[in-house]
Design a protein around this motif. Structure first.
Motif, mmCIF file in Angstrom:
data_model
loop_
_atom_site.group_PDB
_atom_site.id
_atom_site.type_symbol
_atom_site.label_atom_id
_atom_site.label_comp_id
_atom_site.label_asym_id
_atom_site.label_seq_id
_atom_site.Cartn_x
_atom_site.Cartn_y
_atom_site.Cartn_z
ATOM 1 N N ASP A 1 0.827 -1.214 0.000
ATOM 2 C CA ASP A 1 0.000 0.000 0.000
ATOM 3 C C ASP A 1 0.860 1.261 0.000
ATOM 4 O O ASP A 1 2.061 1.220 0.287
ATOM 5 N N VAL A 2 0.239 2.371 -0.315
ATOM 6 C CA VAL A 2 0.883 3.683 -0.228
ATOM 7 C C VAL A 2 0.248 4.445 0.925
ATOM 8 O O VAL A 2 -0.913 4.178 1.285
ATOM 9 N N PRO A 3 0.956 5.384 1.556
ATOM 10 C CA PRO A 3 2.306 5.861 1.194
ATOM 11 C C PRO A 3 3.400 4.894 1.625
ATOM 12 O O PRO A 3 3.167 3.969 2.404
ATOM 13 N N PHE A 4 4.606 5.136 1.094
ATOM 14 C CA PHE A 4 5.767 4.333 1.449
ATOM 15 C C PHE A 4 6.279 4.706 2.842
ATOM 16 O O PHE A 4 5.948 5.771 3.360
ATOM 17 N N PRO A 5 7.116 3.842 3.436
ATOM 18 C CA PRO A 5 7.792 4.221 4.687
ATOM 19 C C PRO A 5 8.727 5.404 4.434
ATOM 20 O O PRO A 5 9.047 5.722 3.283
ATOM 21 N N SER A 6 9.191 6.024 5.493
ATOM 22 C CA SER A 6 10.118 7.150 5.346
ATOM 23 C C SER A 6 11.447 6.658 4.779
ATOM 24 O O SER A 6 11.819 5.491 4.952
ATOM 25 N N TRP A 7 12.166 7.560 4.122
ATOM 26 C CA TRP A 7 13.463 7.195 3.563
ATOM 27 C C TRP A 7 14.460 6.852 4.661
ATOM 28 O O TRP A 7 15.346 6.024 4.467
ATOM 29 N N THR A 8 14.307 7.462 5.820
ATOM 30 C CA THR A 8 15.194 7.135 6.946
ATOM 31 C C THR A 8 15.031 5.678 7.343
ATOM 32 O O THR A 8 16.015 4.952 7.521
ATOM 33 N N LYS A 9 13.784 5.237 7.474
ATOM 34 C CA LYS A 9 13.514 3.841 7.831
ATOM 35 C C LYS A 9 14.049 2.896 6.756
ATOM 36 O O LYS A 9 14.687 1.869 7.065
ATOM 37 N N MET A 10 13.809 3.229 5.492
ATOM 38 C CA MET A 10 14.253 2.348 4.411
ATOM 39 C C MET A 10 15.778 2.268 4.348
ATOM 40 O O MET A 10 16.346 1.190 4.141
ATOM 41 N N CYS A 11 16.450 3.392 4.540
ATOM 42 C CA CYS A 11 17.920 3.395 4.485
ATOM 43 C C CYS A 11 18.518 2.550 5.608
ATOM 44 O O CYS A 11 19.517 1.843 5.409
ATOM 45 N N LEU A 12 17.908 2.602 6.792
ATOM 46 C CA LEU A 12 18.375 1.761 7.897
ATOM 47 C C LEU A 12 18.178 0.285 7.555
ATOM 48 O O LEU A 12 19.039 -0.548 7.861
ATOM 49 N N GLU A 13 17.070 -0.031 6.910
ATOM 50 C CA GLU A 13 16.817 -1.418 6.497
ATOM 51 C C GLU A 13 17.789 -1.840 5.398
ATOM 52 O O GLU A 13 18.277 -2.985 5.400
ATOM 53 N N PHE A 14 18.117 -0.928 4.479
ATOM 54 C CA PHE A 14 19.115 -1.245 3.447
ATOM 55 C C PHE A 14 20.451 -1.602 4.100
ATOM 56 O O PHE A 14 21.105 -2.577 3.708
ATOM 57 N N CYS A 15 20.864 -0.801 5.064
ATOM 58 C CA CYS A 15 22.140 -1.047 5.754
ATOM 59 C C CYS A 15 22.131 -2.413 6.434
ATOM 60 O O CYS A 15 23.110 -3.171 6.344
ATOM 61 N N LEU A 16 21.024 -2.726 7.113
ATOM 62 C CA LEU A 16 20.913 -4.026 7.781
ATOM 63 C C LEU A 16 20.999 -5.157 6.765
ATOM 64 O O LEU A 16 21.721 -6.145 6.977
ATOM 65 N N PHE A 17 20.286 -5.034 5.650
ATOM 66 C CA PHE A 17 20.280 -6.094 4.637
ATOM 67 C C PHE A 17 21.652 -6.261 3.996
ATOM 68 O O PHE A 17 22.082 -7.392 3.708
ATOM 69 N N PHE A 18 22.361 -5.152 3.782
ATOM 70 C CA PHE A 18 23.712 -5.242 3.214
ATOM 71 C C PHE A 18 24.644 -6.015 4.146
ATOM 72 O O PHE A 18 25.411 -6.875 3.704
ATOM 73 N N VAL A 19 24.565 -5.725 5.437
ATOM 74 C CA VAL A 19 25.436 -6.393 6.409
ATOM 75 C C VAL A 19 25.108 -7.881 6.497
ATOM 76 O O VAL A 19 26.007 -8.737 6.490
ATOM 77 N N LEU A 20 23.817 -8.213 6.572
ATOM 78 C CA LEU A 20 23.404 -9.609 6.682
ATOM 79 C C LEU A 20 23.725 -10.386 5.409
ATOM 80 O O LEU A 20 24.198 -11.529 5.465
ATOM 81 N N GLU A 21 23.478 -9.773 4.256
ATOM 82 C CA GLU A 21 23.772 -10.448 2.988
ATOM 83 C C GLU A 21 25.262 -10.712 2.856
ATOM 84 O O GLU A 21 25.683 -11.779 2.393
ATOM 85 N N ASP A 22 26.074 -9.742 3.257
ATOM 86 C CA ASP A 22 27.520 -9.894 3.166
ATOM 87 C C ASP A 22 28.009 -11.036 4.058
ATOM 88 O O ASP A 22 28.884 -11.815 3.662
ATOM 89 N N PHE A 23 27.428 -11.149 5.246
ATOM 90 C CA PHE A 23 27.757 -12.245 6.162
ATOM 91 C C PHE A 23 27.425 -13.599 5.520
ATOM 92 O O PHE A 23 28.235 -14.529 5.528
ATOM 93 N N TRP A 24 26.215 -13.703 4.969
ATOM 94 C CA TRP A 24 25.781 -14.952 4.327
ATOM 95 C C TRP A 24 26.658 -15.266 3.114
ATOM 96 O O TRP A 24 27.092 -16.402 2.923
ATOM 97 N N HIS A 25 26.901 -14.251 2.295
ATOM 98 C CA HIS A 25 27.665 -14.448 1.067
ATOM 99 C C HIS A 25 29.078 -14.934 1.377
ATOM 100 O O HIS A 25 29.598 -15.818 0.679
ATOM 101 N N TYR A 26 29.700 -14.369 2.399
ATOM 102 C CA TYR A 26 31.063 -14.772 2.750
ATOM 103 C C TYR A 26 31.129 -16.266 3.047
ATOM 104 O O TYR A 26 31.954 -16.991 2.482
#
Length: 300
Positions: free
Chosen positions: A118-143
């Motif tokens: 649904d719209v509206p989207f979450p705030s960009w602050t919330k999404m950026c924090l989630e991006f950072c979390l996903f990058f860290v977790l993905e990097d851990f898994w990928h390694y």
């Protein structure tokens, strides 16, 4: 609603002035499709194809321009048109035969996990924090998954396909065995799913943006070029093409996808310079151990 996508978009833009342009386009798409399963499936598949090949295209052009050879990490190897074409066909087969089915079944999972469309989207602050979390977790898994793929039969029967090109180019980012595609792909999609399961607070737009960022990272890491403006020159812990190219060149080490800290911490950095530094650390460690032993004997 209007029977055409443009007509639907016009109505949405008129009736929902409080939404951003992106939110209006998103709502227009779902209203026009009037079938969330189909809308999400098409959205994810088309986004993946457009972003992946759209990001690969500039690298294909750069490979044909001699001016850029000064920044080629392995300048003696430029992929031929035949190699590019063979790689393209293999990647397309993988996209349609391996990745398409999970994409089309994604929306029912979103409904079960409470992933919102649904719209509206979450705030960009919330999404950026989630991006950072996903990058860290993905990097851990990928390694760890990538490191496992370099073990014996996993390398011989699965990961060896990805190492066909010792000097990677953009298209090779997703040139891999189906088992590897699904295993490493879990790091990209699996962690947002787990996050949504526990939080019940994730938006599909966030996942879509995250997948786009991950595709950019993967293609750029396989580009084979290290420019003065490449990100790792400004963010020292970022991996990038310079980091991953060494992995392809020496077939071992530098297993992480986005960051350098796992390879640094666990002493799996690739290349002659890393080997020299590793040997120096071992030598210093042995010398320290010997000094401590001599001191202990002297005190006795």
């Amino acid at each position: 609603m209007n029977s055409t996508l443009i007509g639907t978009a016009r109505e949405v833009f008129e009736h929902y002035p409080h939404l951003t342009v992106l939110e209006k386009l998103w709502k227009s798409w779902y209203d026009y499709m009037d079938n969330d399963v189909l809308a999400t499936g098409l959205l994810f598949f088309l986004t993946h194809e457009i972003v992946y090949f759209g990001r690969c295209l500039p690298w294909m052009v750069i490979d044909r321009i001699p001016f850029f050879r000064r920044w080629k990490i392995q300048p003696t190897y430029i992929p031929s048109e035949k190699e590019q074409w063979e790689c393209l066909k293999s990647v397309l087969r993988s996209h349609f035969l391996v990745e398409a089915l999970p994409i089309w079944t994604f929306h029912p999972m979103c409904q079960k996990l409470g992933i919102s469309v649904d719209v509206p989207f979450p705030s960009w602050t919330k999404m950026c924090l989630e991006f950072c979390l996903f990058f860290v977790l993905e990097d851990f898994w990928h390694y760890w998954a990538h490191r496992l793929f370099h073990y014996g039969p996993f390398y011989k029967y699965v990961h060896k396909q990805h190492h066909r090109y010792s000097a990677p180019f953009g298209l090779t980012a997703e040139y891999a065995h189906p088992i590897e595609v699904m295993s490493l792909g879990f790091g990209t999609i699996g962690f947002p799913i787990i996050y949504a399961y526990f939080t019940r607070n994730l938006h599909l737009f966030t996942i879509t943006c995250w997948v786009c960022l991950r595709l950019f990272q993967a293609v750029d890491a396989h580009s084979g070029y290290d420019f003065p403006w490449s990100l790792h020159h400004f963010v020292p812990f970022w991996a990038g093409a310079e980091h991953h190219d060494l992995h392809h060149h020496y077939f071992i080490g530098n297993y992480a996808s986005s960051f350098r800290w796992w390879d640094y911490t666990l002493d799996t950095e690739a290349g002659p310079e890393a080997k020299k530094q590793r040997e120096q650390r071992w030598k210093e460690k042995e010398e320290k151990k010997l000094r401590e032993q001599l001191l202990k004997e002297k005190l006795q």
